[in-house]
Design a protein around this motif. Structure first.
Motif, PDB file in Angstrom:
ATOM      1  N   PRO A 113      42.935 -19.868  48.049  1.00 50.31           N
ATOM      2  CA  PRO A 113      41.341 -20.401  46.845  1.00 50.31           C
ATOM      3  C   PRO A 113      41.163 -19.780  45.900  1.00 50.31           C
ATOM      4  CG  PRO A 113      40.465 -20.225  50.397  1.00 50.31           C
ATOM      5  CD  PRO A 113      41.864 -19.243  49.784  1.00 50.31           C
ATOM      6  N   GLU A 114      41.536 -18.783  45.900  1.00 50.79           N
ATOM      7  CA  GLU A 114      41.450 -18.179  44.253  1.00 50.79           C
ATOM      8  C   GLU A 114      41.872 -18.452  43.667  1.00 50.79           C
ATOM      9  OE1 GLU A 114      42.353 -15.015  47.209  1.00 50.79           O
ATOM     10  OE2 GLU A 114      41.041 -16.392  47.418  1.00 50.79           O
ATOM     11  N   ASP A 115      43.112 -19.303  44.356  1.00 59.74           N
ATOM     12  CA  ASP A 115      44.589 -19.265  43.130  1.00 59.74           C
ATOM     13  C   ASP A 115      43.959 -21.144  42.468  1.00 59.74           C
ATOM     14  OD1 ASP A 115      45.630 -17.098  44.102  1.00 59.74           O
ATOM     15  OD2 ASP A 115      47.140 -17.785  45.271  1.00 59.74           O
ATOM     16  N   VAL A 116      43.135 -21.361  43.424  1.00 64.98           N
ATOM     17  CA  VAL A 116      42.875 -22.836  42.909  1.00 64.98           C
ATOM     18  C   VAL A 116      42.088 -23.032  41.064  1.00 64.98           C
ATOM     19  CG1 VAL A 116      41.821 -25.222  43.164  1.00 64.98           C
ATOM     20  CG2 VAL A 116      42.923 -23.856  45.193  1.00 64.98           C
ATOM     21  N   ASP A 117      43.151 -23.608  40.568  1.00 67.44           N
ATOM     22  CA  ASP A 117      42.509 -23.702  39.276  1.00 67.44           C
ATOM     23  C   ASP A 117      41.334 -24.654  38.578  1.00 67.44           C
ATOM     24  OD1 ASP A 117      42.078 -24.032  36.536  1.00 67.44           O
ATOM     25  OD2 ASP A 117      43.648 -24.762  35.576  1.00 67.44           O
ATOM     26  N   THR A 118      40.094 -24.188  38.859  1.00 73.06           N
ATOM     27  CA  THR A 118      38.903 -24.411  38.622  1.00 73.06           C
ATOM     28  C   THR A 118      38.255 -25.238  37.283  1.00 73.06           C
ATOM     29  OG1 THR A 118      37.478 -23.139  39.165  1.00 73.06           O
ATOM     30  CG2 THR A 118      37.775 -24.428  41.504  1.00 73.06           C
ATOM     31  N   SER A 119      39.146 -24.748  35.934  1.00 75.57           N
ATOM     32  CA  SER A 119      38.407 -24.677  35.334  1.00 75.57           C
ATOM     33  C   SER A 119      38.376 -25.552  34.606  1.00 75.57           C
ATOM     34  CB  SER A 119      39.819 -23.586  34.122  1.00 75.57           C
ATOM     35  OG  SER A 119      40.772 -24.460  34.260  1.00 75.57           O
ATOM     36  N   ILE A 120      37.196 -25.439  33.440  1.00 79.14           N
ATOM     37  CA  ILE A 120      36.729 -27.319  32.822  1.00 79.14           C
ATOM     38  C   ILE A 120      38.298 -28.339  32.602  1.00 79.14           C
ATOM     39  CG2 ILE A 120      36.759 -26.094  30.660  1.00 79.14           C
ATOM     40  CD1 ILE A 120      34.397 -28.246  32.999  1.00 79.14           C
ATOM     41  N   THR A 121      39.464 -27.401  32.364  1.00 80.14           N
ATOM     42  CA  THR A 121      40.576 -28.174  31.109  1.00 80.14           C
ATOM     43  C   THR A 121      41.480 -28.417  32.090  1.00 80.14           C
ATOM     44  OG1 THR A 121      42.114 -25.711  31.263  1.00 80.14           O
ATOM     45  CG2 THR A 121      40.886 -26.851  29.565  1.00 80.14           C
ATOM     46  N   ASN A 122      40.865 -28.165  34.181  1.00 81.37           N
ATOM     47  CA  ASN A 122      42.251 -28.592  34.944  1.00 81.37           C
ATOM     48  C   ASN A 122      40.892 -29.782  35.642  1.00 81.37           C
ATOM     49  OD1 ASN A 122      44.007 -28.911  36.456  1.00 81.37           O
ATOM     50  ND2 ASN A 122      43.353 -27.090  37.483  1.00 81.37           N
ATOM     51  N   ARG A 123      39.941 -30.474  35.252  1.00 79.01           N
ATOM     52  CA  ARG A 123      39.251 -31.659  36.149  1.00 79.01           C
ATOM     53  C   ARG A 123      39.274 -32.848  35.643  1.00 79.01           C
ATOM     54  NH1 ARG A 123      33.350 -28.057  35.751  1.00 79.01           N
ATOM     55  NH2 ARG A 123      34.270 -25.707  35.939  1.00 79.01           N
ATOM     56  N   THR A 124      38.539 -33.911  36.576  1.00 80.74           N
ATOM     57  CA  THR A 124      39.046 -35.117  36.650  1.00 80.74           C
ATOM     58  C   THR A 124      37.325 -35.793  37.174  1.00 80.74           C
ATOM     59  OG1 THR A 124      39.928 -37.121  36.270  1.00 80.74           O
ATOM     60  CG2 THR A 124      39.938 -35.967  37.505  1.00 80.74           C
ATOM     61  N   THR A 125      36.992 -36.898  36.480  1.00 79.21           N
ATOM     62  CA  THR A 125      35.694 -37.489  37.230  1.00 79.21           C
ATOM     63  C   THR A 125      35.831 -37.730  38.343  1.00 79.21           C
ATOM     64  OG1 THR A 125      35.764 -39.455  35.775  1.00 79.21           O
ATOM     65  CG2 THR A 125      35.172 -37.547  34.762  1.00 79.21           C
ATOM     66  N   LEU A 126      34.721 -38.071  39.213  1.00 85.91           N
ATOM     67  CA  LEU A 126      35.142 -39.572  40.371  1.00 85.91           C
ATOM     68  C   LEU A 126      35.522 -40.473  40.372  1.00 85.91           C
ATOM     69  CD1 LEU A 126      32.274 -37.766  42.595  1.00 85.91           C
ATOM     70  CD2 LEU A 126      34.329 -38.008  43.382  1.00 85.91           C
ATOM     71  N   ALA A 127      35.096 -40.501  38.979  1.00 83.21           N
ATOM     72  CA  ALA A 127      35.325 -42.359  38.163  1.00 83.21           C
ATOM     73  C   ALA A 127      37.134 -42.586  38.198  1.00 83.21           C
ATOM     74  CB  ALA A 127      34.497 -43.082  36.955  1.00 83.21           C
TER      75      ALA A 127
END
Length: 201
Positions: A113-127
């Motif tokens: 779980p700690e390997d998952v990239d949750t940075s703001i640069t690797n996010r998208t929106t639900l839409a």
């Protein structure tokens, strides 16, 4: 006195006889004609070709959106049950998803779980990710709250329509222990992840 002594001896004899009768018969089966293999769905040391994971639970925890009496029970509603399933190579997992905002992502064997990239640069929106809009407010559907599908350890994303009961499947063709998460960031942050262990036949 002799009658009482004889009664005690007779009672002891009956107990010994009944114990020896059960010992000679062996263990009682789980059900008529049943066995542990039949109950578990596994037999002869083989892993099954199918498993089911409940991806979030309804009617558990406090209501959403949280009110003043919210008891921080997201761990109850936003989880994956069971935490681990075991299947054979070529087996399929069915994800039962209740009407919510859960999003399924699968990571390669060895990912934690700690390997998952949750940075703001690797996010998208639900839409953008699942086409989710109303009844969620634009502040939620437009916010970068879905973990993106990037990184060397990422394997697959399975978009789920919001607030629609859904059933999704994924077939695992290689052995290993795969991490499965809810990619909706608030859910992942409260520990909504599980494991699929895929074994050689």
């Amino acid at each position: 006195m002799r009658v009482r002594g004889a009664s005690v001896l007779l009672l002891l004899g009956l107990i010994v006889a009944s114990c020896s009768q059960y010992a000679s018969n062996g263990p009682t089966p789980l059900a008529s004609g049943g066995s542990l293999a039949a109950v578990s769905g596994q037999g002869e040391g083989k892993s099954p070709l199918a498993a089911v994971m409940q991806f979030g639970q309804e009617n558990v925890g406090s209501p959403f959106p949280p009110g003043s009496g919210h008891d921080q029970s997201a761990h109850g509603a936003d989880n994956i049950v069971p935490r681990t399933v075991v299947i054979a190579v070529g087996g399929t997992v069915t994800f039962n998803v209740p009407p919510a905002v859960h999003q399924i992502q699968i990571y390669k064997p060895g990912t934690q779980p700690e390997d998952v990239d949750t940075s703001i640069t690797n996010r998208t929106t639900l839409a953008a990710h699942a086409g989710c809009g109303a009844p969620l407010p634009p502040a939620v559907t437009g916010a970068p709250l879905v973990i993106g599908s990037a990184g060397a350890n990422f394997l697959a994303a399975i978009p789920v329509p919001c607030f629609t009961p859904t059933q999704k499947t994924y077939t695992f063709t290689q052995p290993g222990k795969y991490l499965v998460i809810c990619a909706f960031l608030p859910h992942f942050e409260v520990g909504m992840y599980a494991w699929v262990e895929v074994k050689e036949a």
